[in-house]
Design a protein around this motif. Structure first.
Motif, PDB file in Angstrom:
ATOM      1  N   TRP A  47       0.575  -1.270  -0.104  1.00  0.00           N
ATOM      2  CA  TRP A  47       0.289   0.159   0.052  1.00  0.00           C
ATOM      3  C   TRP A  47       0.886   1.481  -0.301  1.00  0.00           C
ATOM      4  O   TRP A  47       2.286   1.504   0.720  1.00  0.00           O
ATOM      5  N   ASP A  48       0.772   1.643  -0.981  1.00  0.00           N
ATOM      6  CA  ASP A  48       0.641   3.270  -0.400  1.00  0.00           C
ATOM      7  C   ASP A  48      -0.208   4.570  -0.552  1.00  0.00           C
ATOM      8  O   ASP A  48      -1.061   4.135  -1.060  1.00  0.00           O
ATOM      9  N   SER A  49       0.034   5.980   0.237  1.00  0.00           N
ATOM     10  CA  SER A  49      -0.947   6.796   0.062  1.00  0.00           C
ATOM     11  C   SER A  49      -0.722   7.664  -1.044  1.00  0.00           C
ATOM     12  O   SER A  49      -1.935   8.336  -1.447  1.00  0.00           O
ATOM     13  N   THR A  50      -0.629   7.449  -2.285  1.00  0.00           N
ATOM     14  CA  THR A  50      -0.937   7.870  -4.102  1.00  0.00           C
ATOM     15  C   THR A  50      -1.427   6.713  -4.210  1.00  0.00           C
ATOM     16  O   THR A  50      -2.207   7.151  -5.174  1.00  0.00           O
ATOM     17  N   ASP A  51      -1.216   5.411  -4.492  1.00  0.00           N
ATOM     18  CA  ASP A  51      -2.063   4.460  -5.026  1.00  0.00           C
ATOM     19  C   ASP A  51      -3.443   3.678  -4.793  1.00  0.00           C
ATOM     20  O   ASP A  51      -3.381   3.162  -4.990  1.00  0.00           O
ATOM     21  N   GLY A  52      -2.567   3.870  -3.437  1.00  0.00           N
ATOM     22  CA  GLY A  52      -3.503   2.742  -2.633  1.00  0.00           C
ATOM     23  C   GLY A  52      -3.305   1.727  -2.051  1.00  0.00           C
ATOM     24  O   GLY A  52      -1.710   1.175  -2.541  1.00  0.00           O
ATOM     25  N   VAL A  53      -4.564   0.548  -1.829  1.00  0.00           N
ATOM     26  CA  VAL A  53      -4.035  -0.592  -1.934  1.00  0.00           C
ATOM     27  C   VAL A  53      -3.142  -1.612  -3.612  1.00  0.00           C
ATOM     28  O   VAL A  53      -3.986  -1.378  -4.615  1.00  0.00           O
ATOM     29  N   ARG A  54      -1.517  -2.243  -3.174  1.00  0.00           N
ATOM     30  CA  ARG A  54      -1.777  -2.986  -4.777  1.00  0.00           C
ATOM     31  C   ARG A  54      -2.733  -4.022  -4.173  1.00  0.00           C
ATOM     32  O   ARG A  54      -1.741  -4.756  -3.871  1.00  0.00           O
ATOM     33  N   GLU A  55      -3.445  -4.764  -5.213  1.00  0.00           N
ATOM     34  CA  GLU A  55      -4.564  -5.805  -5.008  1.00  0.00           C
ATOM     35  C   GLU A  55      -3.430  -6.837  -5.962  1.00  0.00           C
ATOM     36  O   GLU A  55      -3.436  -7.726  -5.717  1.00  0.00           O
ATOM     37  N   SER A  56      -2.458  -6.436  -7.020  1.00  0.00           N
ATOM     38  CA  SER A  56      -1.943  -6.954  -7.563  1.00  0.00           C
ATOM     39  C   SER A  56      -1.040  -8.103  -6.301  1.00  0.00           C
ATOM     40  O   SER A  56      -0.713  -9.402  -6.396  1.00  0.00           O
ATOM     41  N   THR A  57      -0.037  -7.197  -5.424  1.00  0.00           N
ATOM     42  CA  THR A  57       0.602  -7.653  -4.521  1.00  0.00           C
ATOM     43  C   THR A  57      -0.179  -8.493  -3.658  1.00  0.00           C
ATOM     44  O   THR A  57       0.954  -9.969  -3.422  1.00  0.00           O
ATOM     45  N   LEU A  58      -0.774  -8.173  -3.497  1.00  0.00           N
ATOM     46  CA  LEU A  58      -1.778  -8.998  -2.123  1.00  0.00           C
ATOM     47  C   LEU A  58      -2.630 -10.268  -3.124  1.00  0.00           C
ATOM     48  O   LEU A  58      -2.534 -11.301  -2.747  1.00  0.00           O
ATOM     49  N   SER A  59      -2.853 -10.464  -4.040  1.00  0.00           N
ATOM     50  CA  SER A  59      -2.967 -11.609  -5.290  1.00  0.00           C
ATOM     51  C   SER A  59      -1.585 -12.546  -5.125  1.00  0.00           C
ATOM     52  O   SER A  59      -1.674 -13.671  -5.022  1.00  0.00           O
ATOM     53  N   ALA A  60      -0.687 -11.925  -5.720  1.00  0.00           N
ATOM     54  CA  ALA A  60       0.944 -12.747  -5.556  1.00  0.00           C
ATOM     55  C   ALA A  60       1.654 -13.422  -4.334  1.00  0.00           C
ATOM     56  O   ALA A  60       1.464 -14.332  -4.586  1.00  0.00           O
ATOM     57  N   LEU A  61       0.606 -12.622  -3.309  1.00  0.00           N
ATOM     58  CA  LEU A  61       1.111 -13.469  -1.627  1.00  0.00           C
ATOM     59  C   LEU A  61       0.291 -14.125  -1.864  1.00  0.00           C
ATOM     60  O   LEU A  61       0.216 -15.225  -1.162  1.00  0.00           O
ATOM     61  N   ARG A  62      -1.242 -14.135  -1.676  1.00  0.00           N
ATOM     62  CA  ARG A  62      -2.397 -15.431  -1.675  1.00  0.00           C
ATOM     63  C   ARG A  62      -1.544 -16.674  -2.837  1.00  0.00           C
ATOM     64  O   ARG A  62      -1.895 -17.662  -2.090  1.00  0.00           O
ATOM     65  N   ASP A  63      -1.306 -16.534  -3.845  1.00  0.00           N
ATOM     66  CA  ASP A  63      -1.010 -17.134  -4.462  1.00  0.00           C
ATOM     67  C   ASP A  63       0.547 -17.938  -4.550  1.00  0.00           C
ATOM     68  O   ASP A  63       0.819 -18.875  -5.135  1.00  0.00           O
ATOM     69  N   GLY A  64       1.096 -17.544  -3.388  1.00  0.00           N
ATOM     70  CA  GLY A  64       2.511 -18.227  -3.130  1.00  0.00           C
ATOM     71  C   GLY A  64       3.611 -17.661  -4.063  1.00  0.00           C
ATOM     72  O   GLY A  64       4.727 -18.277  -4.337  1.00  0.00           O
ATOM     73  N   LEU A  65       2.829 -16.530  -4.831  1.00  0.00           N
ATOM     74  CA  LEU A  65       4.130 -15.748  -5.829  1.00  0.00           C
ATOM     75  C   LEU A  65       4.549 -14.241  -5.445  1.00  0.00           C
ATOM     76  O   LEU A  65       5.266 -13.423  -6.223  1.00  0.00           O
ATOM     77  N   GLY A  66       5.213 -13.753  -3.904  1.00  0.00           N
ATOM     78  CA  GLY A  66       5.339 -12.551  -3.742  1.00  0.00           C
ATOM     79  C   GLY A  66       6.908 -12.778  -4.126  1.00  0.00           C
ATOM     80  O   GLY A  66       7.443 -11.899  -4.142  1.00  0.00           O
ATOM     81  N   HIS A  67       8.210 -13.753  -4.850  1.00  0.00           N
ATOM     82  CA  HIS A  67       8.989 -13.975  -5.520  1.00  0.00           C
ATOM     83  C   HIS A  67       8.603 -12.843  -6.906  1.00  0.00           C
ATOM     84  O   HIS A  67       9.873 -12.336  -7.130  1.00  0.00           O
ATOM     85  N   SER A  68       8.041 -12.676  -7.189  1.00  0.00           N
ATOM     86  CA  SER A  68       7.322 -11.874  -8.639  1.00  0.00           C
ATOM     87  C   SER A  68       7.411 -10.517  -8.179  1.00  0.00           C
ATOM     88  O   SER A  68       7.171  -9.887  -9.184  1.00  0.00           O
ATOM     89  N   VAL A  69       6.943 -10.008  -7.370  1.00  0.00           N
ATOM     90  CA  VAL A  69       6.314  -8.298  -7.220  1.00  0.00           C
ATOM     91  C   VAL A  69       7.376  -7.541  -5.692  1.00  0.00           C
ATOM     92  O   VAL A  69       7.429  -6.636  -5.212  1.00  0.00           O
ATOM     93  N   ARG A  70       8.446  -8.312  -5.662  1.00  0.00           N
ATOM     94  CA  ARG A  70       9.413  -8.063  -5.419  1.00  0.00           C
ATOM     95  C   ARG A  70      10.313  -7.175  -5.543  1.00  0.00           C
ATOM     96  O   ARG A  70      10.798  -7.233  -6.265  1.00  0.00           O
ATOM     97  N   LEU A  71      10.740  -6.316  -4.693  1.00  0.00           N
ATOM     98  CA  LEU A  71      12.370  -5.213  -5.591  1.00  0.00           C
ATOM     99  C   LEU A  71      13.611  -6.422  -5.984  1.00  0.00           C
ATOM    100  O   LEU A  71      13.649  -7.374  -5.244  1.00  0.00           O
ATOM    101  N   ASP A  72      13.877  -4.903  -6.439  1.00  0.00           N
ATOM    102  CA  ASP A  72      15.297  -5.673  -7.318  1.00  0.00           C
ATOM    103  C   ASP A  72      16.634  -5.768  -5.449  1.00  0.00           C
ATOM    104  O   ASP A  72      16.091  -4.654  -5.016  1.00  0.00           O
ATOM    105  N   ALA A  73      17.078  -6.476  -5.442  1.00  0.00           N
ATOM    106  CA  ALA A  73      18.285  -6.671  -4.622  1.00  0.00           C
ATOM    107  C   ALA A  73      19.086  -5.219  -4.619  1.00  0.00           C
ATOM    108  O   ALA A  73      20.205  -5.055  -6.162  1.00  0.00           O
ATOM    109  N   PRO A  74      19.741  -4.261  -3.741  1.00  0.00           N
ATOM    110  CA  PRO A  74      20.636  -3.378  -3.563  1.00  0.00           C
ATOM    111  C   PRO A  74      22.012  -4.179  -4.329  1.00  0.00           C
ATOM    112  O   PRO A  74      22.107  -5.168  -4.087  1.00  0.00           O
ATOM    113  N   THR A  75      22.919  -3.219  -5.045  1.00  0.00           N
ATOM    114  CA  THR A  75      24.099  -3.447  -5.101  1.00  0.00           C
ATOM    115  C   THR A  75      24.964  -3.999  -3.676  1.00  0.00           C
ATOM    116  O   THR A  75      24.189  -2.783  -2.629  1.00  0.00           O
TER     117      THR A  75
END
Length: 194
Positions: free
Chosen positions: A105-133
């Protein structure tokens, strides 16, 4: 707790974040999930979240609670099995413990339904940030360590000022403990072999 229950707790918190802040002095601007909930579905002990606040980084040192944070957490019913870490919007959400988080969630765009859906399906890896160097992570840890040391010194002075005065010392002792814990955790991370 069951995987579905952990996702449910995160989703409820995201929906509560999507309403006007119950603590106006604490401008919450983002909610991220990190840790085990971004992995394979399984039973979990905790669901880890990072709450982003629009405060300067010096007001949100590592492992501390910003002013108004406890009231906000109570108002939005942020409690077990959710484990919360606070972060400043003026810096990155990630560090050595918050590894490749996902925005819920963020104050600009609200709840990220795509993230919640990915979490429900066990696909959280698909919505994560890239690792920093490695160099970006080291720079971030060095910056956070400096913030944490300033906080530790402030909390030490506050504790010392209150030590012999009437009134409860517990809030000052708790703040000093959190500042110490954050500083030592960052010091260990900075000094860890790469």
């Amino acid at each position: 707790m069951k995987w579905s229950r952990a996702v449910h707790h995160v989703e409820e918190l995201a929906r509560r974040c999507d309403t006007p802040s119950p603590v106006p002095m604490l401008p919450v601007t983002g909610l991220w999930v990190f840790g085990d909930l971004l992995g394979e579905p399984r039973d979990l002990d905790w669901a880890h979240v990072a709450v982003i606040v629009d405060l300067p980084v010096d007001d949100v040192p590592w492992l501390d609670i910003p002013r108004g944070g406890q009231h906000w957490a109570q108002a939005v019913r942020l409690r077990e099995p959710l484990s919360c870490l606070w972060r400043s919007a003026a810096g990155p959400v990630w560090n050595h413990r918050i590894v490749r988080p996902a925005l819920v969630w963020d104050s600009t765009d609200g709840v990220r339904e795509s993230t919640l859906s990915a979490l429900r399906d066990g696909l959280g890896h698909s919505v994560r940030l890239d690792a920093p160097t490695p160099s970006a992570l080291q720079t971030q840890l060095d910056a956070e360590l400096a913030v944490s040391l300033r906080s530790l010194r402030r909390q030490h002075r506050s504790y010392d000022d209150q030590r012999w005065r009437p009134g409860k010392l517990t809030p000052h002792a708790d703040s000093l403990w959190r500042a110490t814990d954050g500083y030592l955790d960052l010091l260990d991370a900075v000094n860890a072999p790469q």
